[in-house]
Design a protein around this motif. Structure first.
Motif, PDB file in Angstrom:
ATOM      1  N   LYS A 145       0.819  -1.212   0.000  1.00  0.00           N
ATOM      2  CA  LYS A 145       0.000   0.000   0.000  1.00  0.00           C
ATOM      3  C   LYS A 145       0.851   1.259   0.000  1.00  0.00           C
ATOM      4  O   LYS A 145       0.505   2.257  -0.647  1.00  0.00           O
ATOM      5  N   TYR A 146       1.968   1.239   0.744  1.00  0.00           N
ATOM      6  CA  TYR A 146       2.811   2.424   0.871  1.00  0.00           C
ATOM      7  C   TYR A 146       4.247   2.119   0.434  1.00  0.00           C
ATOM      8  O   TYR A 146       4.760   1.032   0.705  1.00  0.00           O
ATOM      9  N   ALA A 147       4.870   3.086  -0.205  1.00  0.00           N
ATOM     10  CA  ALA A 147       6.277   2.938  -0.577  1.00  0.00           C
ATOM     11  C   ALA A 147       7.133   2.961   0.680  1.00  0.00           C
ATOM     12  O   ALA A 147       6.815   3.643   1.659  1.00  0.00           O
ATOM     13  N   VAL A 148       8.229   2.225   0.651  1.00  0.00           N
ATOM     14  CA  VAL A 148       9.126   2.143   1.799  1.00  0.00           C
ATOM     15  C   VAL A 148      10.569   2.261   1.321  1.00  0.00           C
ATOM     16  O   VAL A 148      10.854   2.204   0.123  1.00  0.00           O
ATOM     17  N   GLU A 149      11.474   2.398   2.267  1.00  0.00           N
ATOM     18  CA  GLU A 149      12.891   2.431   1.928  1.00  0.00           C
ATOM     19  C   GLU A 149      13.337   1.048   1.472  1.00  0.00           C
ATOM     20  O   GLU A 149      12.954   0.033   2.051  1.00  0.00           O
ATOM     21  N   GLN A 151      15.237  -2.330   1.053  1.00  0.00           N
ATOM     22  CA  GLN A 151      15.979  -3.147   1.997  1.00  0.00           C
ATOM     23  C   GLN A 151      16.913  -4.112   1.264  1.00  0.00           C
ATOM     24  O   GLN A 151      16.699  -4.438   0.094  1.00  0.00           O
ATOM     25  N   ASP A 152      17.935  -4.575   1.968  1.00  0.00           N
ATOM     26  CA  ASP A 152      18.931  -5.461   1.357  1.00  0.00           C
ATOM     27  C   ASP A 152      18.333  -6.766   0.846  1.00  0.00           C
ATOM     28  O   ASP A 152      18.822  -7.338  -0.131  1.00  0.00           O
ATOM     29  N   TYR A 153      17.281  -7.273   1.511  1.00  0.00           N
ATOM     30  CA  TYR A 153      16.702  -8.560   1.118  1.00  0.00           C
ATOM     31  C   TYR A 153      15.815  -8.451  -0.123  1.00  0.00           C
ATOM     32  O   TYR A 153      15.385  -9.456  -0.672  1.00  0.00           O
ATOM     33  N   MET A 154      15.528  -7.259  -0.572  1.00  0.00           N
ATOM     34  CA  MET A 154      14.679  -7.083  -1.755  1.00  0.00           C
ATOM     35  C   MET A 154      15.497  -7.336  -3.007  1.00  0.00           C
ATOM     36  O   MET A 154      16.580  -6.773  -3.178  1.00  0.00           O
ATOM     37  N   ASP A 155      14.992  -8.202  -3.891  1.00  0.00           N
ATOM     38  CA  ASP A 155      15.750  -8.543  -5.091  1.00  0.00           C
ATOM     39  C   ASP A 155      15.012  -8.223  -6.383  1.00  0.00           C
ATOM     40  O   ASP A 155      15.468  -8.583  -7.462  1.00  0.00           O
ATOM     41  N   LYS A 156      13.858  -7.543  -6.286  1.00  0.00           N
ATOM     42  CA  LYS A 156      13.125  -7.103  -7.467  1.00  0.00           C
ATOM     43  C   LYS A 156      13.294  -5.590  -7.623  1.00  0.00           C
ATOM     44  O   LYS A 156      13.346  -4.859  -6.626  1.00  0.00           O
ATOM     45  N   PRO A 157      13.388  -5.094  -8.864  1.00  0.00           N
ATOM     46  CA  PRO A 157      13.701  -3.678  -9.107  1.00  0.00           C
ATOM     47  C   PRO A 157      12.794  -2.678  -8.407  1.00  0.00           C
ATOM     48  O   PRO A 157      13.257  -1.668  -7.891  1.00  0.00           O
ATOM     49  N   HIS A 158      11.472  -2.928  -8.388  1.00  0.00           N
ATOM     50  CA  HIS A 158      10.535  -1.946  -7.838  1.00  0.00           C
ATOM     51  C   HIS A 158       9.810  -2.470  -6.596  1.00  0.00           C
ATOM     52  O   HIS A 158       8.730  -1.981  -6.249  1.00  0.00           O
ATOM     53  N   GLU A 159      10.425  -3.429  -5.938  1.00  0.00           N
ATOM     54  CA  GLU A 159       9.752  -4.118  -4.839  1.00  0.00           C
ATOM     55  C   GLU A 159       9.358  -3.188  -3.691  1.00  0.00           C
ATOM     56  O   GLU A 159       8.393  -3.428  -2.974  1.00  0.00           O
ATOM     57  N   HIS A 160      10.085  -2.093  -3.501  1.00  0.00           N
ATOM     58  CA  HIS A 160       9.837  -1.196  -2.383  1.00  0.00           C
ATOM     59  C   HIS A 160       8.776  -0.141  -2.687  1.00  0.00           C
ATOM     60  O   HIS A 160       8.373   0.614  -1.796  1.00  0.00           O
ATOM     61  N   GLU A 161       8.291  -0.097  -3.913  1.00  0.00           N
ATOM     62  CA  GLU A 161       7.353   0.945  -4.311  1.00  0.00           C
ATOM     63  C   GLU A 161       5.909   0.545  -4.032  1.00  0.00           C
ATOM     64  O   GLU A 161       5.564  -0.632  -4.038  1.00  0.00           O
ATOM     65  N   ALA A 162       5.071   1.537  -3.806  1.00  0.00           N
ATOM     66  CA  ALA A 162       3.651   1.301  -3.587  1.00  0.00           C
ATOM     67  C   ALA A 162       3.015   0.714  -4.850  1.00  0.00           C
ATOM     68  O   ALA A 162       3.358   1.109  -5.968  1.00  0.00           O
ATOM     69  N   GLY A 163       2.113  -0.216  -4.661  1.00  0.00           N
ATOM     70  CA  GLY A 163       1.401  -0.808  -5.784  1.00  0.00           C
ATOM     71  C   GLY A 163       2.059  -2.039  -6.374  1.00  0.00           C
ATOM     72  O   GLY A 163       1.474  -2.692  -7.238  1.00  0.00           O
TER      73      GLY A 163
END
Length: 260
Positions: A145-149, A151-163
């Motif tokens: 729901k909300y964009a976040v900072e 994180q190191d464990y994220m491995d997808k390009p836009h994983e931290h973005e809302a939606g």
């Protein structure tokens, strides 16, 4: 020893999750238990919080998020992810673990590892067949729901973005296992090495979960291989092989994720 399990669901009815977590169910049929007046029976003891949602309207709020981002509109889309952290039964007697403490620990765990997602965090203290082991369910909407900072464990390009949708990758699951081990070690709870592969796979039939929420979860798994808290009632580090675990936390049996 605490263990973590992940199950994905394509069930578009988010209210099934809420019903399963709040009410008592027959462990053989999966159907809600009723009182003499035909009303569903609340679980005897549970603790509930919502992240980025009112837990009692989790279903409607997830649907609104999906509509806003034009996600989860197809039948085959993964609508939610269910993570279960099950603590060692002796943590209650030997380490002073309570349902309230487990809820607090897992709420912090959810805030840290599922930021930006609408989530239900519910702790049960009954366990499967009266085993009494404390366990916590974390159910998240698959759409952030909300964009976040990032994180190191994220491995997808836009994983931290809302939606964008949650992906329970091997890298992420290993990250969660490390987080669980560190949490238990920090709190003096019993723990095993969750990153060591188990030589045997444990399974359970979907029939044991009955219809509705639990069965739908496991059937799919087999095919693909907080308002205020609700309180109806008011380390020792051990190394064992995960394959030797023999306790359950609900009609859901805990299996190492990389074996699924």
């Amino acid at each position: 020893m605490a263990i973590i399990k992940h199950i994905k669901s394509r069930n578009a009815n988010y209210s099934d999750a809420l019903e399963y977590l709040l009410f008592q169910h027959n462990e053989k049929t999966g159907k809600p238990l009723l009182d003499d007046s035909g009303r569903k029976l609340l679980r005897e003891e549970f603790y509930m919080d919502g992240l980025h949602c009112d837990p009692m309207s989790f279903d409607k709020e997830c649907e609104k998020t999906n509509t806003f981002f034009h996600k989860n509109q197809k039948r085959g889309d993964i609508k939610s992810h269910h993570y279960i952290i099950s603590f060692d039964p002796v943590d209650a007697t030997e380490c002073g673990l309570t349902g309230e403490k487990a809820q607090a620990l897992c709420l912090d765990f959810a805030r840290k590892n599922f930021p930006g997602y609408q989530a239900l965090v519910v702790t049960h203290t009954d366990g499967h067949n009266g085993s009494g082991n404390i366990h916590t369910h974390i159910v998240i909407n698959s759409v952030r729901k909300y964009a976040v900072e990032r994180q190191d464990y994220m491995d997808k390009p836009h994983e931290h973005e809302a939606g964008f949708k949650h992906r329970s990758t091997t890298r992420f699951l290993n990250h969660l296992k490390k987080e669980v081990m560190e949490m238990c070690d920090r709190e003096g709870l019993h723990q095993v090495d969750l990153l060591s592969p188990a030589p045997a796979k444990i399974t359970i039939s979907a029939e044991s979960l009955g219809a509705n929420y639990g069965k739908a979860y496991l059937e799919q798994q087999f095919q693909n291989h907080s308002v205020s808290k609700v309180r109806p009632h008011e380390s020792s580090h051990r190394t064992e092989n995960v394959a030797n675990l023999d306790y359950h936390a609900d009609p859901l049996i805990y299996i190492q994720d990389h074996l699924i």
